[in-house]
Design a protein around this motif. Sequence first.
Motif, PDB file in Angstrom:
ATOM      1  N   ARG A  79       0.858  -1.136   0.087  1.00  0.00           N
ATOM      2  CA  ARG A  79      -0.065   0.177  -0.227  1.00  0.00           C
ATOM      3  C   ARG A  79       1.010   1.316   0.045  1.00  0.00           C
ATOM      4  NH1 ARG A  79      -4.919  -1.643   4.150  1.00  0.00           N
ATOM      5  NH2 ARG A  79      -5.500  -3.671   2.978  1.00  0.00           N
ATOM      6  N   LEU A  80       1.926   1.398  -1.129  1.00  0.00           N
ATOM      7  CA  LEU A  80       2.601   2.583  -1.032  1.00  0.00           C
ATOM      8  C   LEU A  80       2.070   3.824  -1.196  1.00  0.00           C
ATOM      9  CD1 LEU A  80       5.485   3.394  -1.558  1.00  0.00           C
ATOM     10  CD2 LEU A  80       4.933   3.474  -4.120  1.00  0.00           C
ATOM     11  N   LEU A  81       0.555   4.081  -1.749  1.00  0.00           N
ATOM     12  CA  LEU A  81       0.128   5.416  -1.636  1.00  0.00           C
ATOM     13  C   LEU A  81      -0.549   5.652  -0.353  1.00  0.00           C
ATOM     14  CD1 LEU A  81      -2.226   5.280  -4.860  1.00  0.00           C
ATOM     15  CD2 LEU A  81       0.000   6.358  -4.651  1.00  0.00           C
ATOM     16  N   GLU A  82      -0.982   4.698   0.584  1.00  0.00           N
ATOM     17  CA  GLU A  82      -1.216   4.965   2.026  1.00  0.00           C
ATOM     18  C   GLU A  82       0.008   5.421   2.639  1.00  0.00           C
ATOM     19  OE1 GLU A  82      -3.260   2.072   3.916  1.00  0.00           O
ATOM     20  OE2 GLU A  82      -4.850   1.684   2.340  1.00  0.00           O
ATOM     21  N   LYS A  83       1.104   4.803   2.537  1.00  0.00           N
ATOM     22  CA  LYS A  83       2.502   5.291   3.013  1.00  0.00           C
ATOM     23  C   LYS A  83       2.808   6.732   2.449  1.00  0.00           C
ATOM     24  CE  LYS A  83       4.367   0.747   3.717  1.00  0.00           C
ATOM     25  NZ  LYS A  83       5.550   0.001   3.395  1.00  0.00           N
ATOM     26  N   ALA A  84       2.488   6.935   1.578  1.00  0.00           N
ATOM     27  CA  ALA A  84       2.845   8.285   0.879  1.00  0.00           C
ATOM     28  C   ALA A  84       2.188   9.522   1.730  1.00  0.00           C
ATOM     29  CB  ALA A  84       2.591   8.319  -0.556  1.00  0.00           C
ATOM     30  N   ASP A  85       0.683   9.339   1.829  1.00  0.00           N
ATOM     31  CA  ASP A  85      -0.318  10.145   2.539  1.00  0.00           C
ATOM     32  C   ASP A  85       0.280  10.135   3.883  1.00  0.00           C
ATOM     33  OD1 ASP A  85      -1.842  10.603   0.562  1.00  0.00           O
ATOM     34  OD2 ASP A  85      -2.992   8.959   1.093  1.00  0.00           O
ATOM     35  N   GLN A  86       1.100   9.339   4.716  1.00  0.00           N
ATOM     36  CA  GLN A  86       1.556   9.250   5.745  1.00  0.00           C
ATOM     37  C   GLN A  86       2.680   9.889   5.925  1.00  0.00           C
ATOM     38  OE1 GLN A  86       1.736   5.266   7.024  1.00  0.00           O
ATOM     39  NE2 GLN A  86      -0.394   4.995   7.218  1.00  0.00           N
ATOM     40  N   ALA A  87       3.685   9.757   4.738  1.00  0.00           N
ATOM     41  CA  ALA A  87       5.032  10.416   4.817  1.00  0.00           C
ATOM     42  C   ALA A  87       5.190  12.095   4.551  1.00  0.00           C
ATOM     43  CB  ALA A  87       5.819   9.795   3.835  1.00  0.00           C
ATOM     44  N   ARG A  88       3.810  12.437   3.686  1.00  0.00           N
ATOM     45  CA  ARG A  88       3.721  13.860   3.310  1.00  0.00           C
ATOM     46  C   ARG A  88       4.926  14.268   2.518  1.00  0.00           C
ATOM     47  NH1 ARG A  88      -1.233  15.300   2.949  1.00  0.00           N
ATOM     48  NH2 ARG A  88      -0.771  17.359   3.324  1.00  0.00           N
ATOM     49  N   GLY A  89       5.600  13.361   1.792  1.00  0.00           N
ATOM     50  CA  GLY A  89       6.625  13.935   0.908  1.00  0.00           C
ATOM     51  C   GLY A  89       6.275  14.045  -0.506  1.00  0.00           C
ATOM     52  N   ARG A  90       7.217  14.439  -1.188  1.00  0.00           N
ATOM     53  CA  ARG A  90       6.833  14.219  -2.778  1.00  0.00           C
ATOM     54  C   ARG A  90       6.916  12.638  -3.323  1.00  0.00           C
ATOM     55  NH1 ARG A  90      10.771  18.286  -5.783  1.00  0.00           N
ATOM     56  NH2 ARG A  90      11.998  18.385  -3.788  1.00  0.00           N
ATOM     57  N   PHE A  91       5.722  12.329  -3.983  1.00  0.00           N
ATOM     58  CA  PHE A  91       5.642  11.189  -4.373  1.00  0.00           C
ATOM     59  C   PHE A  91       6.690  10.595  -5.273  1.00  0.00           C
ATOM     60  CE2 PHE A  91       3.985   7.905  -7.328  1.00  0.00           C
ATOM     61  CZ  PHE A  91       3.498   6.963  -6.361  1.00  0.00           C
ATOM     62  N   ARG A  92       7.075  11.419  -6.354  1.00  0.00           N
ATOM     63  CA  ARG A  92       8.374  10.890  -6.907  1.00  0.00           C
ATOM     64  C   ARG A  92       9.595  10.535  -6.192  1.00  0.00           C
ATOM     65  NH1 ARG A  92      12.679  14.009  -9.245  1.00  0.00           N
ATOM     66  NH2 ARG A  92      11.317  15.945  -8.627  1.00  0.00           N
ATOM     67  N   THR A  93       9.847  11.207  -5.131  1.00  0.00           N
ATOM     68  CA  THR A  93      10.977  10.834  -4.199  1.00  0.00           C
ATOM     69  C   THR A  93      10.704   9.363  -3.460  1.00  0.00           C
ATOM     70  OG1 THR A  93      11.429  13.126  -3.962  1.00  0.00           O
ATOM     71  CG2 THR A  93      12.556  11.472  -2.417  1.00  0.00           C
ATOM     72  N   LEU A  94       9.580   9.259  -3.083  1.00  0.00           N
ATOM     73  CA  LEU A  94       9.153   8.292  -2.450  1.00  0.00           C
ATOM     74  C   LEU A  94       9.278   6.925  -3.215  1.00  0.00           C
ATOM     75  CD1 LEU A  94       7.884   6.863   0.366  1.00  0.00           C
ATOM     76  CD2 LEU A  94       5.639   7.438  -0.643  1.00  0.00           C
TER      77      LEU A  94
END
Length: 218
Positions: A44-59
């Motif tokens: 669930r990478l997108l959920e982690k992205a929401d939690q990380a609040r960083g740029r998606f490309r970097t993630l």
Amino acid sequence: MSLDAVMKRSWPAVYAYIRASGRRSDEAMDLTQAFICDVFLARRLLEKADQARGRFRTLLIGAVRNYLADVHRRANATTRMPKGGISAIDDYKAKGFDVTGDESVGSSPERAFNARYVAEIIRVASERLQRELESAGDGVSWELFRLRVLHAAFQGDATGYDQIAPRLGIDKGTCAARLLTAKRRFANILMEELRATMIDPNDLRDEVADLMALLNNR
């Protein structure tokens, strides 16, 4: 943005990174499909992205790098393939797009990833512009944009107005005016597409600056 839309936009850049890391094209495709299954879906990478609040490309690029570090056998790339394949990849192939060439070979994985990421953002925005212009009966402006902007960005040359104007049946001044309008609309579409990839809206300005720098280095 939906999960399917994110996968469609992201997987060519993931493939480019893996290909540039030294894998054969078929192995890179297998690993790309496995990455989508194991990281996008299972973790669930997108959920982690929401939690990380960083740029998606970097993630995303960090996730690919870490995934490759965990891969020890090529069998890992085939055992998790869902029945029927992955629609994001299958749809891309069905439209005739090909990312399995050798443009990534010889590049660093990061450079290959960023080049493909930029190309995908521009492709999506360009397709939106084309649909808008052609549905409005303005195929001329699309042809101007394609020949003057896209050719310059991706093929290194732009067709001159002296050649375009007679072909389209309009004068050079009209060509310039209509192209300017198309460019402005494209810029707005591009901003909308970039905004859709932002986890934190405050990152938009930095992402635009990065996109322009990456595009200039193509």
